[in-house]
Design a protein around this motif. Structure first.
Motif, PDB file in Angstrom:
ATOM      1  N   LEU A   7     -10.023   2.776  -3.565  1.00  0.00           N
ATOM      2  CA  LEU A   7      -8.850   2.307  -2.824  1.00  0.00           C
ATOM      3  C   LEU A   7      -9.250   1.684  -1.489  1.00  0.00           C
ATOM      4  O   LEU A   7      -8.833   0.565  -1.172  1.00  0.00           O
ATOM      5  CB  LEU A   7      -7.873   3.464  -2.595  1.00  0.00           C
ATOM      6  CG  LEU A   7      -6.609   3.137  -1.789  1.00  0.00           C
ATOM      7  CD1 LEU A   7      -5.831   2.002  -2.447  1.00  0.00           C
ATOM      8  CD2 LEU A   7      -5.734   4.395  -1.650  1.00  0.00           C
ATOM      9  N   PHE A   8     -10.089   2.385  -0.717  1.00  0.00           N
ATOM     10  CA  PHE A   8     -10.437   1.810   0.591  1.00  0.00           C
ATOM     11  C   PHE A   8     -11.342   0.589   0.436  1.00  0.00           C
ATOM     12  O   PHE A   8     -11.275  -0.347   1.235  1.00  0.00           O
ATOM     13  CB  PHE A   8     -11.021   2.866   1.529  1.00  0.00           C
ATOM     14  CG  PHE A   8     -12.501   3.136   1.414  1.00  0.00           C
ATOM     15  CD1 PHE A   8     -13.447   2.212   1.844  1.00  0.00           C
ATOM     16  CD2 PHE A   8     -12.957   4.355   0.936  1.00  0.00           C
ATOM     17  CE1 PHE A   8     -14.809   2.474   1.763  1.00  0.00           C
ATOM     18  CE2 PHE A   8     -14.314   4.628   0.852  1.00  0.00           C
ATOM     19  CZ  PHE A   8     -15.242   3.682   1.261  1.00  0.00           C
ATOM     20  N   LEU A   9     -12.164   0.560  -0.613  1.00  0.00           N
ATOM     21  CA  LEU A   9     -13.000  -0.616  -0.845  1.00  0.00           C
ATOM     22  C   LEU A   9     -12.155  -1.820  -1.250  1.00  0.00           C
ATOM     23  O   LEU A   9     -12.408  -2.948  -0.813  1.00  0.00           O
ATOM     24  CB  LEU A   9     -14.040  -0.323  -1.928  1.00  0.00           C
ATOM     25  CG  LEU A   9     -15.249   0.515  -1.512  1.00  0.00           C
ATOM     26  CD1 LEU A   9     -16.086   0.889  -2.727  1.00  0.00           C
ATOM     27  CD2 LEU A   9     -16.110  -0.231  -0.490  1.00  0.00           C
ATOM     28  N   ALA A  10     -11.144  -1.583  -2.077  1.00  0.00           N
ATOM     29  CA  ALA A  10     -10.262  -2.677  -2.508  1.00  0.00           C
ATOM     30  C   ALA A  10      -9.496  -3.253  -1.322  1.00  0.00           C
ATOM     31  O   ALA A  10      -9.380  -4.478  -1.173  1.00  0.00           O
ATOM     32  CB  ALA A  10      -9.292  -2.175  -3.573  1.00  0.00           C
ATOM     33  N   VAL A  11      -8.986  -2.363  -0.460  1.00  0.00           N
ATOM     34  CA  VAL A  11      -8.258  -2.826   0.729  1.00  0.00           C
ATOM     35  C   VAL A  11      -9.201  -3.566   1.673  1.00  0.00           C
ATOM     36  O   VAL A  11      -8.859  -4.623   2.213  1.00  0.00           O
ATOM     37  CB  VAL A  11      -7.592  -1.631   1.450  1.00  0.00           C
ATOM     38  CG1 VAL A  11      -6.948  -2.092   2.755  1.00  0.00           C
ATOM     39  CG2 VAL A  11      -6.548  -0.983   0.551  1.00  0.00           C
ATOM     40  N   ARG A  12     -10.409  -3.012   1.859  1.00  0.00           N
ATOM     41  CA  ARG A  12     -11.374  -3.660   2.753  1.00  0.00           C
ATOM     42  C   ARG A  12     -11.826  -5.003   2.192  1.00  0.00           C
ATOM     43  O   ARG A  12     -12.059  -5.956   2.940  1.00  0.00           O
ATOM     44  CB  ARG A  12     -12.574  -2.743   2.987  1.00  0.00           C
ATOM     45  CG  ARG A  12     -13.488  -3.229   4.119  1.00  0.00           C
ATOM     46  CD  ARG A  12     -14.399  -2.129   4.596  1.00  0.00           C
ATOM     47  NE  ARG A  12     -15.459  -1.829   3.652  1.00  0.00           N
ATOM     48  CZ  ARG A  12     -16.312  -0.820   3.801  1.00  0.00           C
ATOM     49  NH1 ARG A  12     -16.186  -0.015   4.841  1.00  0.00           N
ATOM     50  NH2 ARG A  12     -17.256  -0.597   2.918  1.00  0.00           N
ATOM     51  N   LEU A  13     -11.945  -5.071   0.869  1.00  0.00           N
ATOM     52  CA  LEU A  13     -12.341  -6.327   0.239  1.00  0.00           C
ATOM     53  C   LEU A  13     -11.267  -7.393   0.460  1.00  0.00           C
ATOM     54  O   LEU A  13     -11.576  -8.547   0.767  1.00  0.00           O
ATOM     55  CB  LEU A  13     -12.570  -6.103  -1.258  1.00  0.00           C
ATOM     56  CG  LEU A  13     -13.290  -7.206  -2.030  1.00  0.00           C
ATOM     57  CD1 LEU A  13     -14.678  -7.438  -1.468  1.00  0.00           C
ATOM     58  CD2 LEU A  13     -13.371  -6.846  -3.509  1.00  0.00           C
ATOM     59  N   TYR A  14     -10.008  -6.987   0.312  1.00  0.00           N
ATOM     60  CA  TYR A  14      -8.900  -7.916   0.585  1.00  0.00           C
ATOM     61  C   TYR A  14      -8.951  -8.403   2.035  1.00  0.00           C
ATOM     62  O   TYR A  14      -8.831  -9.616   2.304  1.00  0.00           O
ATOM     63  CB  TYR A  14      -7.568  -7.228   0.302  1.00  0.00           C
ATOM     64  CG  TYR A  14      -6.393  -7.893   0.989  1.00  0.00           C
ATOM     65  CD1 TYR A  14      -5.845  -9.069   0.487  1.00  0.00           C
ATOM     66  CD2 TYR A  14      -5.846  -7.342   2.151  1.00  0.00           C
ATOM     67  CE1 TYR A  14      -4.779  -9.687   1.132  1.00  0.00           C
ATOM     68  CE2 TYR A  14      -4.787  -7.952   2.800  1.00  0.00           C
ATOM     69  CZ  TYR A  14      -4.258  -9.124   2.287  1.00  0.00           C
ATOM     70  OH  TYR A  14      -3.213  -9.736   2.927  1.00  0.00           O
ATOM     71  N   CYS A  15      -9.140  -7.468   2.959  1.00  0.00           N
ATOM     72  CA  CYS A  15      -9.198  -7.843   4.380  1.00  0.00           C
ATOM     73  C   CYS A  15     -10.385  -8.759   4.665  1.00  0.00           C
ATOM     74  O   CYS A  15     -10.290  -9.680   5.481  1.00  0.00           O
ATOM     75  CB  CYS A  15      -9.279  -6.585   5.251  1.00  0.00           C
ATOM     76  SG  CYS A  15      -7.801  -5.558   5.212  1.00  0.00           S
ATOM     77  N   SER A  16     -11.499  -8.511   3.996  1.00  0.00           N
ATOM     78  CA  SER A  16     -12.682  -9.348   4.206  1.00  0.00           C
ATOM     79  C   SER A  16     -12.430 -10.779   3.747  1.00  0.00           C
ATOM     80  O   SER A  16     -12.839 -11.742   4.404  1.00  0.00           O
ATOM     81  CB  SER A  16     -13.885  -8.766   3.454  1.00  0.00           C
ATOM     82  OG  SER A  16     -14.264  -7.519   3.988  1.00  0.00           O
ATOM     83  N   PHE A  17     -11.751 -10.928   2.617  1.00  0.00           N
ATOM     84  CA  PHE A  17     -11.472 -12.259   2.093  1.00  0.00           C
ATOM     85  C   PHE A  17     -10.548 -13.049   3.024  1.00  0.00           C
ATOM     86  O   PHE A  17     -10.722 -14.259   3.199  1.00  0.00           O
ATOM     87  CB  PHE A  17     -10.845 -12.168   0.703  1.00  0.00           C
ATOM     88  CG  PHE A  17     -11.861 -12.088  -0.410  1.00  0.00           C
ATOM     89  CD1 PHE A  17     -12.760 -13.126  -0.619  1.00  0.00           C
ATOM     90  CD2 PHE A  17     -11.911 -10.981  -1.241  1.00  0.00           C
ATOM     91  CE1 PHE A  17     -13.694 -13.060  -1.639  1.00  0.00           C
ATOM     92  CE2 PHE A  17     -12.845 -10.902  -2.258  1.00  0.00           C
ATOM     93  CZ  PHE A  17     -13.741 -11.948  -2.459  1.00  0.00           C
ATOM     94  N   VAL A  18      -9.569 -12.393   3.617  1.00  0.00           N
ATOM     95  CA  VAL A  18      -8.587 -13.108   4.430  1.00  0.00           C
ATOM     96  C   VAL A  18      -8.934 -13.146   5.917  1.00  0.00           C
ATOM     97  O   VAL A  18      -8.348 -13.919   6.671  1.00  0.00           O
ATOM     98  CB  VAL A  18      -7.174 -12.490   4.262  1.00  0.00           C
ATOM     99  CG1 VAL A  18      -6.731 -12.567   2.822  1.00  0.00           C
ATOM    100  CG2 VAL A  18      -7.139 -11.054   4.769  1.00  0.00           C
TER     101      VAL A  18
END
Length: 272
Positions: free
Chosen positions: A86-97
């Motif tokens: 969960l935290f990796l998915a959220v962090r990955l989203y934040c990294s992309f944007v």
């Protein structure tokens, strides 16, 4: 004649006999000494954060090896893996944007392997999953992290939803290992591959914490200003320090067990 104790055993015995306040002081001294050492041998402190993510990936690889070789997931917490995903998915989203870089690629690889571990535990090796031991309620950490993210998040120019999401993944990462520690606390015995994995998490957390602390020192506090005003910069540092201390006890007993030549780690009462 009484056999002479090895230095590592003598030191560990002495430390174990000390009161909690002395143990805390010794842990702080050891941490400061390690930071001084890292500052002297690592010139680009950004590399520490990359190293932290790489060590986390190595820990996941250890889990994959365990699942493939031993065909069992006994001793592993599915809930910790779900929180990690969960935290990796959220962090990955934040990294992309927000800031696409090498960390994005490392997070993507770690997320993919974590999802594979979740699949193996939930479906392929379900019969060996110790569900009764993995009894930590996730809402005890997810809800407080979400509320904290709403209240304290970055004050940068990015979209407010992205800023809240970033804060949420920082807070959630801090406590994601708690269910795994609960499983080990319930079983009292940790088999080697699980111990290697949790120790890798401890090393990763320390390297990440060292990265932030040394960056703040190198910038003479300007990094905190660049991260925005309010409580957010302090919360980032506090989160990193809390992560490190959550795993400190386990790492101590892990190192002691390794130097003692023991393959199976026994967790004393009150630890983790």
């Amino acid at each position: 004649m009484k056999a002479q104790k090895k230095p590592i055993h003598a030191v560990s015995t002495w430390v174990r006999r000390q009161p909690p306040k002395v143990k805390t002081f010794l842990a702080m001294v050891a941490g400061i000494a390690a930071l001084v050492l890292l500052r002297s041998i690592v010139h680009d402190h950004d590399n520490l954060f990359v190293a932290a993510e790489a060590v986390h990936s190595i820990g996941i690889c250890v889990l994959i090896y365990k699942l493939m070789k031993e065909k069992t997931c006994a001793g592993l917490s599915l809930k910790t893996q779900e929180l990690t995903a969960l935290f990796l998915a959220v962090r990955l989203y934040c990294s992309f944007v927000m800031e696409y870089d090498i960390h994005t690629l490392l997070d993507l690889a770690t997320l993919a392997t974590t999802l594979w571990v979740i699949y193996m535990i939930r479906f392929k090796l379900r019969s060996s999953y110790m569900e009764e031991k993995d009894n930590f309620a996730l809402y005890y950490v997810v809800v407080p992290c979400a509320v904290l993210a709403l209240l304290i998040h970055p004050t940068t120019i990015h979209n407010v939803l992205n800023r809240i999401s970033w804060a949420f993944c920082v807070y959630l990462e801090t406590v994601s290992v708690v269910p795994q520690l609960r499983v080990m606390q319930n079983t009292k015995i940790v088999e080697p591959f699980t111990a290697h994995y949790v120790f890798a998490l401890g090393v990763a957390r320390f390297l990440s914490c060292a990265h932030w602390v040394l960056q703040v020192l190198d910038s003479r506090g300007h990094l905190l200003v660049a991260m925005g005003h309010g409580l957010w910069p302090c919360m980032v540092l506090i989160s990193e320090i809390v992560q490190t201390f959550i795993l400190a006890d386990f790492c101590y007993y892990y190192v002691k067990s390794v130097f003692g030549g023991k393959l199976v780690l026994r967790i004393p009462s009150g630890v983790v």
